[in-house]
Design an enzyme around this catalytic site. Structure first.
Site, PDB file in Angstrom:
ATOM      1  N   GLY A 164      -4.773  -1.920   5.016  1.00  0.00           N
ATOM      2  CA  GLY A 164      -3.980  -3.056   4.527  1.00  0.00           C
ATOM      3  C   GLY A 164      -4.641  -4.397   4.790  1.00  0.00           C
ATOM      4  NE  ARG A 165      -6.280  -3.940  10.939  1.00  0.00           N
ATOM      5  CZ  ARG A 165      -5.629  -2.790  11.077  1.00  0.00           C
ATOM      6  NH1 ARG A 165      -4.485  -2.606  10.442  1.00  0.00           N
ATOM      7  NH2 ARG A 165      -6.122  -1.823  11.818  1.00  0.00           N
ATOM      8  CE  LYS A 211      -3.437   2.284   2.892  1.00  0.00           C
ATOM      9  NZ  LYS A 211      -4.401   2.170   3.968  1.00  0.00           N
TER      10      LYS A 211
HETATM   11  O1  F6P Z   1       3.252  -3.188   9.813  1.00  0.00           O
HETATM   12  C1  F6P Z   1       1.886  -3.111   9.707  1.00  0.00           C
HETATM   13  C2  F6P Z   1       1.417  -2.819   8.309  1.00  0.00           C
HETATM   14  O2  F6P Z   1       1.312  -1.449   8.133  1.00  0.00           O
HETATM   15  C3  F6P Z   1       0.105  -3.534   8.065  1.00  0.00           C
HETATM   16  O3  F6P Z   1      -0.971  -2.858   8.574  1.00  0.00           O
HETATM   17  C4  F6P Z   1       0.122  -3.676   6.589  1.00  0.00           C
HETATM   18  O4  F6P Z   1      -0.799  -4.634   6.165  1.00  0.00           O
HETATM   19  C5  F6P Z   1       1.558  -4.076   6.361  1.00  0.00           C
HETATM   20  O5  F6P Z   1       2.278  -3.325   7.309  1.00  0.00           O
HETATM   21  C6  F6P Z   1       2.086  -3.858   4.986  1.00  0.00           C
HETATM   22  O6  F6P Z   1       2.017  -2.527   4.594  1.00  0.00           O
HETATM   23  P1  F6P Z   1       2.190  -2.116   3.092  1.00  0.00           P
HETATM   24  O7  F6P Z   1       1.095  -2.722   2.298  1.00  0.00           O
HETATM   25  O8  F6P Z   1       2.154  -0.622   3.065  1.00  0.00           O
HETATM   26  O9  F6P Z   1       3.533  -2.626   2.613  1.00  0.00           O
END
Ligand code: F6P
Length: 530
Positions: free
Chosen positions: A249-250, A191
């Protein structure tokens, strides 16, 4: 909410220790304490919840304003208050719903346009020479697609999918070994496009592809909210699938982060997955509290964790293809609701949590069920089972699986008394003191609560329903606890300290200023590095 929590504590005092089995003397107990949507049944009758307790639990939902907050979420209000964002993963599956406004702007045309681009690209990959897809992401950019691809393997007719998340070089090394760089597509799923693990793995994959005769400028795609960072990494805009910051993200498997799933099962299968999620959204918005699956799943959870004080709950899918679901739910539930303060910054009034863990049945039976049955801590269990498997020639396996699943919840409730254990030992030929000693080891206290979710078959639609069911459960629990389920400040401190420790570990900075233990560990490790 104090009055509602007090009412529930009073219910606990009145009913604690009561036999769950005895509640079935009421005809219809099972039907009365179950909720259904379509062909999905949620049975929570094997708990100590009765009419009065359920009414008190529903009192929580009403006092917390779940109905208004639910509509605020669906209609794009900035309910992620600490980050000033809407929470709109539901818009990603709003396939034929109406407009969804964020700051007066309808987000649906962009959502549907991106979905169309994903479909075209997924079909293109499926029709191409690509044999393997490697999704590089972590947390929500990994757990959702990895879980769903495995869950839907009977529908998998695209290239093989692999998932790399850990910054441990072992993960990417083991995954890339044996792949042909000329026929591999790498999807960088992040993300933010800043996550250190993902960016480190992405750079390693790029170097591997260059070295091994592949073409990174044609064989990399990106899933991210950051156009600028994906461009800087060298991924052309036509292979970047963007989404907005109102997708947490989740909660992101429904959109671009689900691209690997769409490539695996095809756009039609992915649409069915979205429709399952949308179906659960409709149920969640329309069904009465006592018949509402996400609401009742949440209330049973609150009863066990916040009122009865059980510190963990086990998720036990009797479905090998859902083996990754406990990991997925761990992030969904613990990153969402593992908070210590309410929206207003004041401490939460009741303990947050609980710890969510589990494994696929029947495997868990031969590992940790001993503790679940005879340990001194009660672990409420959430069983899941499909009426039918996919292996038409192995129906007897599935019948055995069902029998095991149902037997476990029955055993947890029923238990085995000392007299029954004595009887068993007597029949086995034991007598006297030895009979007595052995019998005590064979006692099951029973009266341990569990719920069971039954669905017809684990197809894309059903998986969509299950994931959305758990998302909304988290929402309801979060609203009742008064916390923001959509931020994750608790992951920041560790990240910051890792960044400051990296030069220390590499030897370019001193461990000075670190605590004695950390300094000792760094020194010891460095001494053992060649
Ligand atoms: O470390 C937590 C987090 O921010 C999660 O909430 C998220 O799913 C994951 O890291 C990955 O984040 P990104 O998609 O920005 O790489």
């Amino acid at each position: 909410m104090t009055a509602q929590w007090d009412a529930l504590r009073a219910r606990l005092e009145e009913t604690e220790g009561r036999s769950i089995l005895s509640l079935f003397e009421t005809p219809d107990r099972a039907a009365q304490f179950s909720a259904q949507t379509g062909d999905m049944l949620f049975d929570y009758s094997k708990t100590n919840i009765d009419d009065a307790t359920r009414a008190a639990l529903i009192g929580l939902v009403e006092a917390a304003g779940v109905a208004e907050k639910r509509e605020a979420m669906f209609s794009g209000a900035p309910i992620n208050d600490t980050e000033g964002r809407a929470v709109l993963h539901t818009a990603l599956r709003n396939l034929d719903g109406g407009p969804v406004l964020v700051d007066g702007f309808d987000v649906m045309p962009d959502v549907l346009a991106t979905l169309d681009r994903m479909r075209i690209y997924a079909n293109h990959v499926r029709d191409s020479e690509i044999t393997d897809v490697v999704n590089i992401g972590i947390g929500g950019s990994d757990l959702g697609p990895a879980m769903a691809v495995e869950a839907l393997s009977p529908y998998h007719d695209g290239p093989r999918c692999h998932f790399v998340s850990n910054v441990d070089g072992a993960h990417i090394a083991d995954t890339l070994r044996g792949l042909d760089a000329r026929t591999t597509l790498v999807i960088v799923a992040s993300k933010t496009f800043t996550t250190i693990e993902t960016m480190t793995n992405a750079r390693t994959a790029k170097a591997w592809m260059q070295d091994q005769g592949g073409n990174p400028s044609a064989q990399f795609a990106a899933l991210s909210t950051s156009e600028e960072k994906t461009r800087d990494f060298g991924i052309p805009a036509e292979r970047v699938f963007g989404f907005e910051d109102w997708v947490g993200g989740r909660y992101s498997v429904w959109g671009p982060i689900g691209l690997s799933l769409m490539i695996a099962i095809g756009p039609k299968g992915f649409d069915a997955f979205l429709r399952g999620g949308q179906d659960m959204d409709r149920h969640f918005r329309a069904a009465a509290w006592a018949e509402n699956l996400p609401v009742m799943l949440a209330l049973v959870g609150l009863w066990h964790a916040q009122v009865c004080g059980h510190a963990s709950r086990a998720v036990l899918p009797y479905d090998q293809r859902l083996a990754k679901l406990p990991d997925y739910l761990q992030q969904l539930e613990m990153e969402s609701n593992g908070k210590g303060v309410q929206m207003d910054g004041k401490p939460v009034a009741v303990p947050s949590g609980p710890v969510v863990w589990g494994a696929a049945g029947t495997n868990g039976q031969h590992a940790f069920y001993q503790l679940i049955h005879q340990g001194t801590r009660v672990v409420p269990c959430e069983f899941m089972i499909a009426a039918e498997g996919h292996e038409a020639d192995l129906v007897h396996h599935h019948q055995l699986l069902i029998a095991n699943c149902l037997a476990q919840s029955e055993a947890l409730m029923r238990g085995r008394s000392l007299n029954e254990a004595r009887e068993k030992m007597r029949a086995a030929g034991f007598t006297g003191e030895e009979l007595e000693r052995q019998a005590h080891h064979r006692v099951f206290t029973g009266n341990r609560p569990s719920t069971t979710l039954v669905y017809p078959q684990l197809d894309p639609f059903t998986l969509g329903q299950i994931v959305a069911l758990y998302e909304h459960r988290v929402f309801v629990e979060g609203v009742v606890l008064g916390i923001n389920s959509y931020d994750q400040w608790g992951v920041e401190l560790g990240k910051e300290l890792a960044t400051s420790l990296q030069p220390v570990v590499e030897g370019s900075a001193d461990p000075q200023g670190k605590d004695g233990s950390t300094a000792q560990l760094v020194t010891f490790i460095r001494r053992h590095q060649s």
